[in-house]
Design a protein around this motif. Structure first.
Motif, short mmCIF file in Angstrom:
data_model
loop_
_atom_site.label_atom_id
_atom_site.label_comp_id
_atom_site.label_asym_id
_atom_site.label_seq_id
_atom_site.Cartn_x
_atom_site.Cartn_y
_atom_site.Cartn_z
N ARG A 119 0.83 -1.19 0.00
CA ARG A 119 0.00 0.00 0.00
C ARG A 119 0.87 1.25 0.00
O ARG A 119 1.96 1.25 0.55
CB ARG A 119 -0.90 0.04 1.24
N SER A 120 0.37 2.25 -0.59
CA SER A 120 1.07 3.52 -0.56
C SER A 120 0.85 4.20 0.79
O SER A 120 -0.19 4.05 1.41
CB SER A 120 0.56 4.43 -1.68
N THR A 121 1.86 4.88 1.25
CA THR A 121 1.76 5.56 2.53
C THR A 121 0.72 6.66 2.45
O THR A 121 0.77 7.50 1.55
CB THR A 121 3.12 6.17 2.90
N PRO A 122 -0.27 6.61 3.35
CA PRO A 122 -1.32 7.64 3.28
C PRO A 122 -0.74 9.03 3.52
O PRO A 122 0.10 9.23 4.40
CB PRO A 122 -2.29 7.23 4.40
N LYS A 123 -1.19 9.95 2.73
CA LYS A 123 -0.72 11.32 2.85
C LYS A 123 -1.64 12.10 3.78
O LYS A 123 -2.84 11.84 3.83
CB LYS A 123 -0.69 11.98 1.47
N PRO A 124 -1.07 12.99 4.54
CA PRO A 124 -1.93 13.79 5.43
C PRO A 124 -2.92 14.62 4.63
O PRO A 124 -2.63 15.06 3.51
CB PRO A 124 -0.92 14.68 6.18
N ALA A 125 -4.07 14.77 5.20
CA ALA A 125 -5.12 15.55 4.52
C ALA A 125 -4.66 16.99 4.32
O ALA A 125 -4.16 17.63 5.24
CB ALA A 125 -6.41 15.52 5.33
N GLN A 126 -4.82 17.46 3.12
CA GLN A 126 -4.41 18.81 2.78
C GLN A 126 -5.65 19.70 2.64
O GLN A 126 -6.60 19.34 1.95
CB GLN A 126 -3.60 18.83 1.48
#
Length: 419
Positions: free
Chosen positions: A209-216
Motif C-alpha cells: 500500500r502507498s503511505t497515506p498522505k496527510p489531509a491537505q
C-alpha cells in the motif's frame, strides 16, 4: 513411626519360658509389659559378639514404651522377611540390616506397571482432593486399588508426579520463551509463526500500500476570501500605528495615473495582502473609475503617493476622520479625510459588512467601500437614488441605507455597473 526396626536373634536360656507364655496367649490380646526405664538390659550370660557388643535380647519387648509397628510398604520398611540361619543365632552374629525394597530399585529401570484390572463391582474412585499436594494424592489409594500390588501404586504415583513436573516445566518454558520474544521485539514470535518478513512472499500487507498522505486543506481562492466575514469588534480602538503593505502593482491602463500607498493599522489581525489586492483590482476594473481608460491606479510602497488608502479600527478611523470635521462614530462608517493624505476604510465594516448588503454580498460590499471613499478623494460627493428599484449610485451612502426619501434602490458596488 517405627520404620527402622530390627530383628534380633532367637532367644535362649531363660527367655524360653517367656516365649512359651507368649505362645500360650496366642489368639488373645498380648500381655502388656510393665513399664521400663527405656533401656534394654543385657543378660549376664549373653554371648559377646566379635565386635565386643552383645546382640539385643528379648526382641519381642517394646522400645521406649511404644509398641513396635510393622507397616506394609513404605520407603524403607522391613522388606521381605528372611529366615536367620540357626548358626548365626547360636554364634550371636549381628543380623543384616534390611536394605531398600527390591521393587523400589527395579521401579527406576522397569517401565510402569499397568494398573490392576478392576472388577465390575468395584466402586468408582473418589475424586482427588484439589487442595491436597501431589504426593498426598499419590499415597491415598482409591477403593479400586485395594488389590493392586505396591509396585503398581508406586509406579502410578511416579507417573502422575512426572506428568505434573512435565507440565510445570512446559509452563516455565512458555513463560521464558514469551519473555525472550518480548525482549527481542517479537522477532522470534514472528519466526515461530512461519512469517518470513525478509522475503517477498511473506511481505506485510502494508508493503503493497502507498503511505497515506496527510489531509491537505485547499486554500481559499481570492473570491472566497472576499466573500468571507472576519471577526472584529465594532468599538475597537487600535494602536493608531500603521504598517505599509510591501510591494507594488503597476497601473494596467491608460489615462491619468494615480499613485497610492496602502497602510494597515497594527494589531488588527486582518489579511493586509488581501486588502491590497482588493484595492488594486477594484480601482482598475472597467466598471470602476478606470472605466473606458479615463484613469489608472498604481500601488507603491515607497516614494510620494497621491493618497494613502488606510485600513484602521473604528476608533482610529474616527480619530482621522475628525481631523477633517467628519464624525464616523454614528453608524460606524468610513470617510475620506480630505484634510490629510488618508482615505480611511473602517476595518469593522470591511470585516463584517452591513445589513444593507447582507452576509451573502460581502464581496460586493467591500468593492463598494473602496469605490465610494476613493470617489470622494477624486472629488465626487454623495448622490441618492432617484428611481424605485434601480441600482443605487456608488456615491450613495449605502452603508447607512438603501431607502432614501421613500425611494428604495438595490445595492451596487460599481461606478459604471453593467445593467
Amino acid at each position: 513411626m517405627g520404620r527402622h526396626s530390627r530383628k534380633g536373634p532367637a532367644t535362649t536360656g531363660g527367655d524360653t519360658e517367656a516365649l512359651a507364655d507368649a505362645d500360650a496367649g496366642a489368639g488373645r490380646e498380648g500381655v502388656r509389659p510393665g513399664p521400663g526405664s527405656g533401656r534394654r538390659r543385657k543378660s549376664a550370660d549373653a554371648p559377646t559378639g566379635t565386635d565386643g557388643h552383645a546382640p539385643f535380647q528379648h526382641t519381642g519387648h517394646v522400645r521406649g514404651g511404644h509398641p513396635e509397628q510393622r507397616e506394609p510398604g513404605g520407603g524403607w520398611g522391613t522388606g521381605p522377611q528372611q529366615t536367620v540361619p540357626r548358626r548365626a543365632q547360636q554364634t550371636g552374629a549381628r543380623p543384616l540390616v534390611p536394605g531398600p525394597r527390591r521393587e523400589f530399585v527395579e521401579a527406576f529401570d522397569a517401565p510402569p506397571a499397568p494398573p490392576a484390572p478392576r472388577g465390575p463391582s468395584a466402586p468408582p474412585a473418589p475424586p482427588a482432593d484439589p487442595d491436597g499436594s501431589v504426593g498426598e494424592r499419590d499415597e491415598q489409594p482409591s477403593s479400586g486399588d485395594t488389590g493392586a500390588p505396591a509396585s503398581a501404586k508406586s509406579a502410578r504415583g511416579r507417573t502422575i508426579t512426572g506428568i505434573a513436573a512435565a507440565a510445570v516445566t512446559t509452563v516455565l518454558a512458555v513463560v521464558v520463551a514469551g519473555q525472550v520474544a518480548h525482549d527481542d521485539g517479537g522477532a522470534d514470535t514472528a519466526r515461530s509463526a512461519g512469517v518470513d518478513r525478509d522475503g517477498t512472499d511473506g511481505a506485510s500487507r502494508s508493503d503493497d500500500r502507498s503511505t497515506p498522505k496527510p489531509a491537505q486543506v485547499k486554500p481559499l481562492s481570492y473570491a472566497e476570501k472576499m466573500a468571507k466575514a472576519y471577526p472584529l469588534a465594532p468599538k475597537l480602538h487600535g494602536s493608531g500605528k500603521f504598517e505599509t503593505v510591501p510591494g507594488s502593482a503597476k497601473a494596467p491602463g491608460r489615462g491619468h495615473r494615480y499613485r497610492y500607498r496602502i497602510d494597515v493599522e497594527k494589531g488588527l489581525g486582518l489579511d493586509a495582502g488581501l486588502f491590497a489586492r482588493a484595492v488594486q483590482e477594484t480601482l482598475n476594473d472597467d466598471r470602476s473609475w478606470a472605466h473606458d481608460g479615463a484613469m489608472t491606479f498604481e500601488r507603491i510602497s515607497s516614494g510620494d503617493p497621491d493618497f494613502v488608502i488606510t485600513l484602521a479600527s473604528p476608533g482610529t478611523t474616527g480619530d482621522w476622520c475628525r481631523k477633517s470635521g467628519l464624525d464616523t462614530t454614528v453608524d460606524n462608517v468610513s470617510c475620506d479625510s480630505a484634510a490629510t493624505e488618508r482615505v480611511m476604510i473602517n476595518a469593522y465594516r470591511w470585516a463584517q459588512g452591513s445589513s444593507t448588503f447582507g452576509p451573502d454580498k460581502l464581496f460586493a460590499y467591500r468593492r463598494m467601500l473602496i469605490n465610494h471613499e476613493v470617489g470622494h478623494r477624486l472629488g465626487h460627493n454623495h448622490v441618492s437614488c432617484g428611481t424605485q428599484g434601480a441600482l443605487a449610485p456608488v456615491m450613495q451612502q449605502q452603508t447607512k441605507s438603501l431607502d432614501i426619501d421613500g425611494i428604495k434602490c438595490r445595492p451596487n458596488p460599481w461606478v459604471y455597473p453593467v445593467s
